[in-house]
Design a protein around this motif. Structure first.
Motif, PDB file in Angstrom:
ATOM      1  N   GLU A   7       0.857  -1.183   0.000  1.00  0.00           N
ATOM      2  CA  GLU A   7       0.000   0.000   0.000  1.00  0.00           C
ATOM      3  C   GLU A   7       0.894   1.233   0.000  1.00  0.00           C
ATOM      4  N   ILE A   8       0.644   2.142  -0.929  1.00  0.00           N
ATOM      5  CA  ILE A   8       1.428   3.382  -1.001  1.00  0.00           C
ATOM      6  C   ILE A   8       0.469   4.560  -0.960  1.00  0.00           C
ATOM      7  N   LYS A  42      -1.425   3.215 -11.861  1.00  0.00           N
ATOM      8  CA  LYS A  42      -2.556   3.826 -11.166  1.00  0.00           C
ATOM      9  C   LYS A  42      -2.277   5.310 -11.064  1.00  0.00           C
ATOM     10  N   ARG A  43      -3.310   6.091 -10.852  1.00  0.00           N
ATOM     11  CA  ARG A  43      -3.178   7.545 -10.922  1.00  0.00           C
ATOM     12  C   ARG A  43      -3.883   8.222  -9.756  1.00  0.00           C
ATOM     13  N   THR A  44      -3.294   9.298  -9.269  1.00  0.00           N
ATOM     14  CA  THR A  44      -3.928  10.102  -8.221  1.00  0.00           C
ATOM     15  C   THR A  44      -4.920  11.059  -8.865  1.00  0.00           C
ATOM     16  N   MET A  60      -3.000   3.906  -2.854  1.00  0.00           N
ATOM     17  CA  MET A  60      -3.147   2.892  -3.908  1.00  0.00           C
ATOM     18  C   MET A  60      -2.693   1.555  -3.343  1.00  0.00           C
ATOM     19  N   ARG A  61      -3.373   0.502  -3.752  1.00  0.00           N
ATOM     20  CA  ARG A  61      -3.065  -0.828  -3.231  1.00  0.00           C
ATOM     21  C   ARG A  61      -2.685  -1.779  -4.365  1.00  0.00           C
ATOM     22  N   SER A 154      -8.910  -7.974  -9.996  1.00  0.00           N
ATOM     23  CA  SER A 154      -9.512  -6.745 -10.519  1.00  0.00           C
ATOM     24  C   SER A 154      -9.053  -5.480  -9.805  1.00  0.00           C
ATOM     25  N   SER A 155      -8.968  -5.451  -8.483  1.00  0.00           N
ATOM     26  CA  SER A 155      -8.569  -4.207  -7.823  1.00  0.00           C
ATOM     27  C   SER A 155      -7.149  -4.247  -7.279  1.00  0.00           C
ATOM     28  N   TRP A 156      -6.550  -5.388  -7.204  1.00  0.00           N
ATOM     29  CA  TRP A 156      -5.166  -5.532  -6.765  1.00  0.00           C
ATOM     30  C   TRP A 156      -4.411  -6.177  -7.901  1.00  0.00           C
ATOM     31  N   SER A 157      -3.173  -5.782  -8.131  1.00  0.00           N
ATOM     32  CA  SER A 157      -2.465  -6.350  -9.279  1.00  0.00           C
ATOM     33  C   SER A 157      -1.007  -6.603  -8.990  1.00  0.00           C
TER      34      SER A 157
END
Length: 159
Positions: A7-8, A42-44, A60-61, A154-157
């Protein structure tokens, strides 16, 4: 397959180079781990008020393979862009090996596997202006069945 959750949270940047001469800077970040494939990016949200000192506090995870933490080839890359109608303008980026992040967090204290860092923003091969502040943490090592993983990516990669 051995994996960990990662997690960041991109907290903020400060003193970035102003790449807009006429209008306000509206900055967002794009984060990728490992290769620079579009699936992992991923994007902020775009910060519309901070200009050269944007703040996101956006988390983001990812789920990452344990092998990404065993060598220096897997990189965390955060690229900063200024939003424009004619296409986003590149501001700078940070690169750091996932192995270094993991070891820093592991040795950081209290066994939390978490840390907060501020790294200089680079543009090309030289330091440019500014710094990026972020926090991160690694979850415990877990073993995931590849079939189960294929169903829940789908939500974690990245595992």
């Amino acid at each position: 397959m051995e994996c960990r959750k990662f997690e960041i949270t991109l907290i903020s940047a400060n003193n970035l180079e102003n790449v807009r001469m006429l209008c306000k800077m509206k900055v967002h970040a794009r984060v990728s781990i490992g290769g620079s494939s579009p699936e992992t990016e991923k994007r902020t949200p775009t910060d519309k008020h901070g200009e050269v000192n944007p703040a996101w506090n956006f988390t983001m995870r990812y789920t990452i393979s344990e092998t990404m933490l065993e060598n220096y080839n897997s990189m965390l890359v955060v690229k900063l862009y200024c939003k424009r109608k004619m296409g986003d303008r590149y501001v700078g980026e940070i690169h750091t090996p996932m192995k270094e992040l993991f070891e820093y967090a592991k040795n950081g204290g209290a066994g939390t596997n978490a840390a907060v860092l501020t790294l200089p923003v680079q543009k090309g091969c030289v330091n440019s202006q500014g710094a990026l502040r972020f926090s991160y943490r690694f979850g415990e090592r877990v073993s995931i069945d590849k079939l189960l993983l294929a169903e829940c990516v789908s939500s974690w990669s990245l595992c």
